[in-house]
Design a protein around this motif. Structure first.
Motif, short mmCIF file in Angstrom:
data_model
loop_
_atom_site.label_atom_id
_atom_site.label_comp_id
_atom_site.label_asym_id
_atom_site.label_seq_id
_atom_site.Cartn_x
_atom_site.Cartn_y
_atom_site.Cartn_z
N GLU A 1 -0.69 7.15 7.06
CA GLU A 1 -1.35 8.41 7.36
C GLU A 1 -0.34 9.43 7.85
O GLU A 1 0.50 9.14 8.70
CB GLU A 1 -2.43 8.21 8.43
N ASP B 1 2.31 4.14 9.94
CA ASP B 1 1.87 2.94 9.24
C ASP B 1 0.74 2.30 10.04
O ASP B 1 0.95 1.81 11.15
CB ASP B 1 3.03 1.97 9.08
N LYS B 2 -0.47 2.30 9.48
CA LYS B 2 -1.64 1.75 10.16
C LYS B 2 -1.84 0.26 9.89
O LYS B 2 -2.81 -0.33 10.36
CB LYS B 2 -2.90 2.52 9.72
N ASP C 1 -2.47 -1.12 6.96
CA ASP C 1 -3.00 -1.27 5.61
C ASP C 1 -3.03 0.07 4.87
O ASP C 1 -3.48 0.15 3.74
CB ASP C 1 -4.41 -1.87 5.64
N THR C 2 -2.56 1.11 5.52
CA THR C 2 -2.48 2.43 4.91
C THR C 2 -1.44 3.27 5.66
O THR C 2 -1.06 2.94 6.79
CB THR C 2 -3.85 3.14 4.94
N TYR D 1 0.86 -1.18 0.00
CA TYR D 1 0.00 0.00 0.00
C TYR D 1 0.89 1.23 0.00
O TYR D 1 2.14 1.12 0.01
CB TYR D 1 -0.96 0.02 1.20
N SER D 2 0.27 2.42 0.01
CA SER D 2 1.07 3.64 -0.09
C SER D 2 0.36 4.80 0.59
O SER D 2 -0.81 4.71 0.98
CB SER D 2 1.36 3.98 -1.55
N SER D 3 1.10 5.90 0.73
CA SER D 3 0.55 7.13 1.34
C SER D 3 -0.18 7.96 0.30
O SER D 3 -0.16 7.67 -0.90
CB SER D 3 1.71 7.96 1.92
N ASP D 4 -0.83 9.02 0.76
CA ASP D 4 -1.35 10.04 -0.14
C ASP D 4 -0.17 10.80 -0.75
O ASP D 4 0.98 10.68 -0.31
CB ASP D 4 -2.26 11.00 0.61
#
Length: 508
Positions: free
Chosen positions: A290, A284-285, A287-288, A242-245
């Motif tokens: 933030e 790092d949550k 799965d995403t 996954y990745s950040s905005d």
């Protein structure tokens, strides 16, 4: 914020932060990389000097060169790349010096293959020196694994890597190697150099493509037509996760990521634009990713930022000072003196000791200077050094590499907490609470109930600050009171059943 007296700096055990998920291996590889998190933090203790004093040398000298490279330390080995004054790429040696004496152990000119690039050291780990002649993604070359004792080639990687001058490899938990360039990530077996997996990526530019590691995940820069962002992959399989905005516009990006003790990712976005240059803290949550906060930074290319043993973040203000930030909020806690000559874009690499001392190498051409700061960025010492490139910490030593014949090894301090296991309640002795404010209770395990124990408490300077005996037939417990001592790491040394045992305790 508490101000530490430089005379009384104590080791702040990195294991204090294990409860926060910190499981990094703090082997010191390179100034630009350091440990796998690339946060500059070492287990070692460098020189400790009084304001106005200066660090003591083990030795100074080495082969002359018109170009300097990053020093690397493992054990008593100091590995550097030195180019001959003729600038002949074929005479670009990897040299191993005894870091404490300056004695040359060996020098190797790794084979010249396609592009005749200068040799460089990518990392040193577990008795192996990793070196290559890559000139970046446009001029990839194979990776060589050299025996640290002889310089002999152990293996050559199955595929070429596009590593640039300030990029370095990272390692999986089992020792396998992760190399990165603009276009892909490659995982090599540490046994024979065969390729285990490959992952395509679209990086910003050379010098910002290195992978940073936390636990079994790798973090790296990615970009698309809209902008730059941080991506995550699984290090065992090479799978993108996954990745950040988006963090900023796409383009030239010459600052790699770093990871803190708790897994926070710190992403320096560098454009040479005061409206954009910033350090982003990302959580790092699972799965995403933030964003937590961002801080406006100076244009520091090819360098690294840092994380102290207490989790505080070190970066560079737009006034070209080192700043210490609260990891929770990004608030500035401390600020150093200006560390550049004001000549434009600068390059800075830092190493942070296990006691929080900051050792900083700055290049602001033609200005180059080495600095020593306390954890709170109190200036202790500095010296201009021609062509200085990086600073590395090892056991009781700090090494730097410059131009001409400037290689220096400064006397550091021994870290008594390194390699000492944390004992559990099922082993010889239980200590609780730990950490505490200075009062600890000791109880022998059931297996040792009929054995007396001699108890010493030793501070980071090796001094016994408490001594007593636990007479097991008459005492179930022993209370230790070190409330009159400074906060930090102490070692309990106890002798029972014919053997010495060691355990860490923390006074806070």
């Amino acid at each position: 914020m508490k101000k530490y007296n430089v005379r009384n700096l104590l080791v702040l055990s990195l294991l204090v932060y294990a409860s926060g998920g910190f499981a990094q291996s703090l082997d010191w590889n390179l100034s630009t990389g350091g440990n796998n998190g690339r946060n500059g933090l070492s287990w070692a203790l460098g020189p400790l000097v009084e304001p106005g004093g200066e660090p003591e040398l083990y030795w100074s000298g080495g082969e002359s060169t018109p170009y300097s490279s990053y020093p690397v330390i493992e054990g008593d080995n100091l590995i550097v790349a030195r180019r001959w004054p003729s600038n002949n790429q074929e005479e670009a040696w990897i040299i191993n010096y005894n870091v404490y004496t300056g004695e040359e152990k060996w020098k190797v000119n790794i084979p010249v293959n396609t592009y005749h690039n200068f040799a460089q050291v990518s990392a040193v780990k577990d008795g192996v020196v990793y070196a290559n002649r890559s000139g970046g993604s446009s001029e990839p070359e194979v990776l060589y694994a050299l025996d640290i004792e002889s310089g002999d080639i152990i293996w050559v990687s199955e595929e070429a890597i596009g590593e640039h001058a300030t990029e370095t490899i990272a390692f999986n938990d089992n020792g396998d190697i992760i190399a990165a360039d603009i276009y892909r990530l490659l995982c090599f077996s540490h046994i024979d150099g065969t390729t285990l997996w490959e992952l395509e990526r679209n990086g910003g530019s050379s010098d910002g493509s290195s992978l940073s590691v936390f636990e079994n995940k790798g973090y790296y820069w990615e970009q698309n037509s809209m902008g730059m962002y941080v991506a995550v992959c699984n290090l065992e399989t090479g799978e993108y996760l996954y990745s950040s905005d988006l963090l900023g516009s796409p383009g030239f990006q010459q600052g790699g990521l770093m990871v803190g003790h708790d897994g926070t990712v710190y992403a320096p976005l560098i454009r040479g634009n005061e409206e954009m240059d910033s350090l982003h803290a990302i959580t790092d949550k699972g799965d995403t990713l933030e964003q937590k906060w961002s801080y406006p930074i100076a244009h520091n290319t090819f360098g690294n930022h840092g994380v102290g043993p207490d989790g505080a973040v070190y970066t560079y203000s737009r006034n070209e000072e080192v700043v210490r930030l609260d990891p929770a909020t990004g608030e500035v806690l401390n600020t150093s003196i200006v560390v550049t000559a004001g000549n434009g874009f600068f390059h800075a690499q830092m190493a942070i000791g296990d006691d929080g001392m900051v050792y900083l190498s700055v290049q602001d051409y033609p200005f180059s200077k080495l600095y020593i700061f306390t954890q709170d960025l109190e200036y202790l010492w500095g010296e201009e050094i021609n062509g200085l490139r990086g600073v590395a910490l090892g056991d009781s030593v700090m090494a730097i590499n410059g131009k001409s014949n400037i290689i220096r090894a400064y006397k550091g301090r021994q870290n008594p907490g390194v390699g000492i296991p944390d004992l559990t309640e099922t082993e010889s002795l239980t200590v609780y609470p730990n950490p505490s404010q200075g009062i600890f209770t000791i109880t022998l395990s059931q297996e040792q109930q009929h054995n007396n124990a001699g108890i010493d408490v030793i501070n980071a300077a090796g001094q016994v600050v408490y001594s007593s005996e636990l007479v097991s037939d008459y005492q179930a417990h022993l209370t230790i009171d070190i409330t009159d001592q400074n906060n930090g790491l102490y070692i309990i040394r106890y002798f029972t059943n014919g053997k010495y045992h060691l355990q860490k305790i923390i006074k806070q």
